[in-house]
Enzyme design. Sequence first.
Site, short mmCIF file in Angstrom:
data_model
loop_
_atom_site.label_atom_id
_atom_site.label_comp_id
_atom_site.label_asym_id
_atom_site.label_seq_id
_atom_site.Cartn_x
_atom_site.Cartn_y
_atom_site.Cartn_z
N CYS A 190 0.82 -1.21 0.00
CA CYS A 190 0.00 0.00 0.00
C CYS A 190 0.86 1.26 0.00
N CYS A 202 -1.62 1.80 -2.97
CA CYS A 202 -2.58 2.89 -2.75
C CYS A 202 -1.95 4.28 -2.74
N ILE A 203 -0.85 4.42 -2.00
CA ILE A 203 -0.32 5.77 -1.75
C ILE A 203 0.27 6.39 -3.03
N LYS A 224 -0.15 5.46 -6.05
CA LYS A 224 -1.21 5.46 -7.07
C LYS A 224 -2.16 6.64 -6.89
N TYR A 264 13.89 -12.21 5.33
CA TYR A 264 12.85 -13.04 4.73
C TYR A 264 12.56 -14.23 5.65
N ALA A 301 -6.77 -5.80 -17.51
CA ALA A 301 -7.90 -4.88 -17.31
C ALA A 301 -8.37 -4.93 -15.87
N TYR A 352 -8.22 -3.45 -11.87
CA TYR A 352 -8.30 -2.04 -11.46
C TYR A 352 -6.93 -1.40 -11.48
N GLU A 368 -6.33 2.02 -13.52
CA GLU A 368 -5.90 3.21 -12.76
C GLU A 368 -4.58 3.75 -13.32
N PHE A 406 -16.15 -6.67 -10.73
CA PHE A 406 -16.91 -5.45 -10.45
C PHE A 406 -18.17 -5.43 -11.35
N GLY A 461 -2.87 -9.21 -12.72
CA GLY A 461 -3.20 -9.92 -11.49
C GLY A 461 -1.97 -10.10 -10.62
N LYS A 475 -3.64 -19.17 -2.36
CA LYS A 475 -4.30 -18.45 -1.25
C LYS A 475 -4.48 -19.38 -0.04
N LEU A 529 -7.74 -5.42 0.18
CA LEU A 529 -7.73 -3.97 0.41
C LEU A 529 -7.01 -3.67 1.71
N THR A 530 -6.32 -2.54 1.73
CA THR A 530 -5.55 -2.17 2.91
C THR A 530 -6.38 -2.10 4.19
N HIS A 589 -26.70 20.23 -0.68
CA HIS A 589 -26.75 20.86 -2.00
C HIS A 589 -25.70 21.96 -2.09
N GLU A 600 -25.81 14.08 -3.24
CA GLU A 600 -27.22 14.31 -2.88
C GLU A 600 -28.17 13.52 -3.77
P1 FAD Z 1 1.37 -6.24 1.86
O1 FAD Z 1 1.01 -4.83 2.15
O2 FAD Z 1 1.65 -6.59 0.46
O3 FAD Z 1 2.61 -6.58 2.78
C1 FAD Z 1 3.29 -7.80 2.72
C2 FAD Z 1 4.75 -7.55 3.10
O4 FAD Z 1 5.38 -8.78 3.42
C3 FAD Z 1 5.56 -6.94 1.97
O5 FAD Z 1 6.36 -5.89 2.45
C4 FAD Z 1 6.42 -8.09 1.49
O6 FAD Z 1 7.62 -7.66 0.89
C5 FAD Z 1 6.66 -8.82 2.80
N1 FAD Z 1 7.02 -10.23 2.67
C6 FAD Z 1 6.55 -11.14 1.80
N2 FAD Z 1 7.07 -12.35 2.06
C7 FAD Z 1 7.88 -12.20 3.13
C8 FAD Z 1 8.69 -13.09 3.90
N3 FAD Z 1 8.72 -14.39 3.62
N4 FAD Z 1 9.41 -12.59 4.92
C9 FAD Z 1 9.37 -11.27 5.22
N5 FAD Z 1 8.61 -10.40 4.54
C10 FAD Z 1 7.87 -10.85 3.52
N6 FAD Z 1 -5.92 -1.17 -1.44
C11 FAD Z 1 -6.78 -0.22 -1.02
O7 FAD Z 1 -7.42 -0.41 0.01
N7 FAD Z 1 -6.93 0.95 -1.71
C12 FAD Z 1 -6.24 1.22 -2.83
O8 FAD Z 1 -6.41 2.29 -3.42
C13 FAD Z 1 -5.33 0.25 -3.29
N8 FAD Z 1 -4.58 0.50 -4.38
C14 FAD Z 1 -3.66 -0.43 -4.80
C15 FAD Z 1 -2.90 -0.13 -5.91
C16 FAD Z 1 -1.96 -1.04 -6.36
C17 FAD Z 1 -1.12 -0.69 -7.57
C18 FAD Z 1 -1.80 -2.28 -5.68
C19 FAD Z 1 -0.79 -3.27 -6.16
C20 FAD Z 1 -2.55 -2.58 -4.56
C21 FAD Z 1 -3.49 -1.64 -4.11
N9 FAD Z 1 -4.29 -1.90 -2.99
C22 FAD Z 1 -5.19 -0.95 -2.56
C23 FAD Z 1 -4.21 -3.18 -2.26
C24 FAD Z 1 -3.39 -3.04 -0.99
O9 FAD Z 1 -2.13 -2.52 -1.28
C25 FAD Z 1 -3.27 -4.42 -0.34
O10 FAD Z 1 -4.57 -4.93 -0.13
C26 FAD Z 1 -2.56 -4.38 1.01
O11 FAD Z 1 -1.28 -3.83 0.88
C27 FAD Z 1 -2.47 -5.81 1.57
O12 FAD Z 1 -1.78 -5.82 2.77
P2 FAD Z 1 -1.02 -7.13 3.27
O13 FAD Z 1 -0.59 -6.83 4.67
O14 FAD Z 1 -1.82 -8.32 3.00
O15 FAD Z 1 0.27 -7.26 2.32
P1 NA7 Z 2 -7.60 -9.51 -11.43
O1 NA7 Z 2 -8.78 -8.77 -10.95
O2 NA7 Z 2 -7.57 -10.98 -11.35
O3 NA7 Z 2 -7.32 -9.03 -12.94
C1 NA7 Z 2 -6.35 -9.54 -13.76
C2 NA7 Z 2 -6.53 -8.89 -15.14
O4 NA7 Z 2 -5.49 -9.27 -16.01
C3 NA7 Z 2 -7.82 -9.30 -15.79
O5 NA7 Z 2 -8.25 -8.24 -16.58
C4 NA7 Z 2 -7.37 -10.50 -16.64
O6 NA7 Z 2 -8.19 -10.72 -17.73
C5 NA7 Z 2 -6.04 -10.00 -17.10
N1 NA7 Z 2 -5.12 -11.09 -17.44
C6 NA7 Z 2 -4.78 -12.13 -16.65
N2 NA7 Z 2 -3.88 -12.90 -17.26
C7 NA7 Z 2 -3.65 -12.34 -18.46
C8 NA7 Z 2 -2.80 -12.66 -19.54
N3 NA7 Z 2 -2.02 -13.72 -19.51
N4 NA7 Z 2 -2.80 -11.84 -20.62
C9 NA7 Z 2 -3.60 -10.77 -20.65
N5 NA7 Z 2 -4.41 -10.39 -19.66
C10 NA7 Z 2 -4.44 -11.19 -18.58
O7 NA7 Z 2 -6.30 -9.10 -10.72
P2 NA7 Z 2 -5.83 -8.10 -9.63
O8 NA7 Z 2 -4.80 -8.87 -8.89
O9 NA7 Z 2 -5.44 -6.82 -10.20
O10 NA7 Z 2 -7.04 -7.87 -8.70
C11 NA7 Z 2 -7.19 -8.65 -7.56
C12 NA7 Z 2 -8.41 -8.21 -6.82
O11 NA7 Z 2 -8.37 -6.83 -6.59
C13 NA7 Z 2 -9.71 -8.48 -7.55
O12 NA7 Z 2 -10.25 -9.66 -7.04
C14 NA7 Z 2 -10.56 -7.28 -7.25
O13 NA7 Z 2 -11.54 -7.57 -6.27
C15 NA7 Z 2 -9.64 -6.26 -6.70
P3 NA7 Z 2 -9.50 -11.71 -17.64
O14 NA7 Z 2 -10.59 -10.86 -17.07
O15 NA7 Z 2 -9.12 -12.85 -16.73
O16 NA7 Z 2 -9.73 -12.13 -19.03
#
Ligand code: FAD
Ligand code: NA7
Length: 593
Positions: A158, A163-164, A166, A230, A297, A299, A303, A327, A389, A412, A438-439, A568, A573
């Site tokens: 995040c 999030c930040i 972005k 790690y 495609a 989010y 974005e 969505f 993804g 997962k 989500l964060t 308003h 609204e």
């Molecule tokens: P993370 O925040 O990913 O933290 C996991 C940490 O563990 C990382 O620092 C990783 O390096 C570390 N790690 C991994 N494996 C190990 C290991 N074995 N040992 C030690 N450290 C390890 N969410 C929102 O709510 N609003 C948004 O607008 C939003 N925008 C996003 C935009 C982008 C581009 C992305 C990619 C994500 C966005 N998210 C947003 C999603 C949000 O960032 C995540 O849902 C959130 O960070 C998840 O938190 P987490 O604690 O599960 O994992």
């Molecule tokens: P998502 O939501 O799983 O999206 C992945 C996107 O990338 C989706 O548009 C896929 O198309 C596309 N995709 C996946 N593989 C390929 C390849 N090989 N080539 C081209 N395009 C591809 O991933 P996120 O991780 O961003 O989102 C995770 C969650 O965040 C999601 O569940 C939301 O709730 C918010 P597709 O639609 O599969 O054809």
Amino acid sequence: MPPISDEDWASAIEEYVNKNKVMIFSKSFCPYCTKVKELFNSLNVEYYCLELDKTDNGPQMQRAMAAKAGKSSVPQVFIEGQHLGGCDDTMAAHSSGKLLELLNPESEKYDYDLIVIGGGSGGLSASKESARLGKKVAVLDFVTPTPIGTTWGLGGTCVNVGCIPKKLMHQAALLGQAIKDSKNYGWNISGAVEHNWAVMRENIQNHIGSLNWNYKVQLRTEQVKYVNAYGQFIDDHHIKAVDKKGKETPMSSRHFIIATGERPRYPDIEGAKEYGITSDDLFSLENSPGKTLVIGASYVALECAGFLSALGLDVTIMVRSILLRGFDQDMAERIGEYMAKEGIKFIRPCVPQKVEKLESGEHKLRVYAKMQSGEEIIGEYDTVLFAIGRNACTDNIGLDKVGVKVNSSNGKVPVENEQTNVPHIYAIGDILEGKPELTPVAIEAGSLLAKRLYANSNVQCDYTFIPTTVFTPLEYGCIGFSEEKALETYGAENIEVYHSNIMPLEWTVPKREANACYCKLICLIPENERVIGFHYLGPNAGEVTQGFSLGLKKGATKADFDAMIGIHPTCAEIFSTLTVTKSSGKSTLQAGC
Ligand code: FAD
Ligand code: NA7
């Protein structure tokens, strides 16, 4: 009834001592007793207190207690059946650490009460809360560099690559739009208005640096041990922490929380990792990405494409099938249409085949792709951004060594109330199966889990009606059911959709598009039109959507929305005056404000 004998009083005392982990014999007016009770309260330790002055047969009970404790004064404290002593003894045991050992007999066997693997949104929340509750906690956070070598500091996705940055880059994009709008509001902006990527990047990265620093300070203040290494499980209660030089340090703990998050996925095509980047690289690029192809495609894809285009770059999105899987598709297509009108090119349905580096010419990379029709297409770009993804970081942390179950198809972790199938190992955040990524969700789950583990709380994380916003050029906020999910779940006969276009007042003067903004409420007819889906496409979607999530969580009906008085003139609204149902087929177009 015969009088109760001394043996009976003794066995009553015995039962109190054996049944309660912490047993305090006290008198309600005694200040020393109050002091002891306050200590246990401050440690969030549950105890049973018998107030001898308020109990029938108090004097007899006190005599029996004195026989067991060897002292007749109060308070007398027993832990796990063992006599600790009075007030002074208890305070001394607390100062020496003996009290905590008695309270957690197992913890002395381990280095920590809790080790959290992953210092992102969820991990930091859980570790700080647990330490506040008096536990000895360590958090491991380690960032494996991206294929092109990008890395970052403490705080997880995040803060560093999510999030930040972005939202800040989206803000840069909104400012560009505001500059365009400002002319009709009388601002005279002379000279060329240009965006400077390097300035934006530096200021955003500096802000992130300050957040990384604050997290470290917070961990120190809360007395959480931060380990930049790690983590990998070795056996049930042991992990190894491997630092960036490869040095391994064994660590042990009574409990573990896995919060390792996700990392972007790459397609299995030639040149993807060598020449492509992901969102993990984008926000810290030294130079503007230039002409960009965004693949995917999700989010994240839309974005990033949105702000890059608004910053003046030539942007194309390659879409395999639909926009924003998961969505509401009506809203997703409206977002796509708006982005296309803003000048973003869409290639769909299409998948990439190969990325190759160009030695000369106007652009740096050539991308070969295949349309669903079979047609081969070739394009040249400066940057190829994969946003297809994210993979859960669960495959290389030794979960097989401890028997934690993972869904092999997506990596997962299935959990029951954040507990994995191994009772002392918990998981939170993005790695959870079937939970929103989500964060705020990760933060809430982490903090509530800590309170359940260490403060006798029974409050569970509620994963329903979680609001979220997609920060595309036209922002989209939603809560609850998409229209298609509602129809699938309840049947068309049970769903009513109220909808409207919206014309933001501030868009009128600069003559922006009249009917791009839109909203709808999805209502469940048999439950008095309870609102189960909220969708808003327009400015400030995050701010508009947040408060309404309270309404949906509390079961608000359409009539409750109608009874609400609007503010308003705002976009929000509109939710107090929605009258047109989708089923009526009536127009929702707005002619102006
Ligand atoms: P993370 O925040 O990913 O933290 C996991 C940490 O563990 C990382 O620092 C990783 O390096 C570390 N790690 C991994 N494996 C190990 C290991 N074995 N040992 C030690 N450290 C390890 N969410 C929102 O709510 N609003 C948004 O607008 C939003 N925008 C996003 C935009 C982008 C581009 C992305 C990619 C994500 C966005 N998210 C947003 C999603 C949000 O960032 C995540 O849902 C959130 O960070 C998840 O938190 P987490 O604690 O599960 O994992
Ligand atoms: P998502 O939501 O799983 O999206 C992945 C996107 O990338 C989706 O548009 C896929 O198309 C596309 N995709 C996946 N593989 C390929 C390849 N090989 N080539 C081209 N395009 C591809 O991933 P996120 O991780 O961003 O989102 C995770 C969650 O965040 C999601 O569940 C939301 O709730 C918010 P597709 O639609 O599969 O054809």
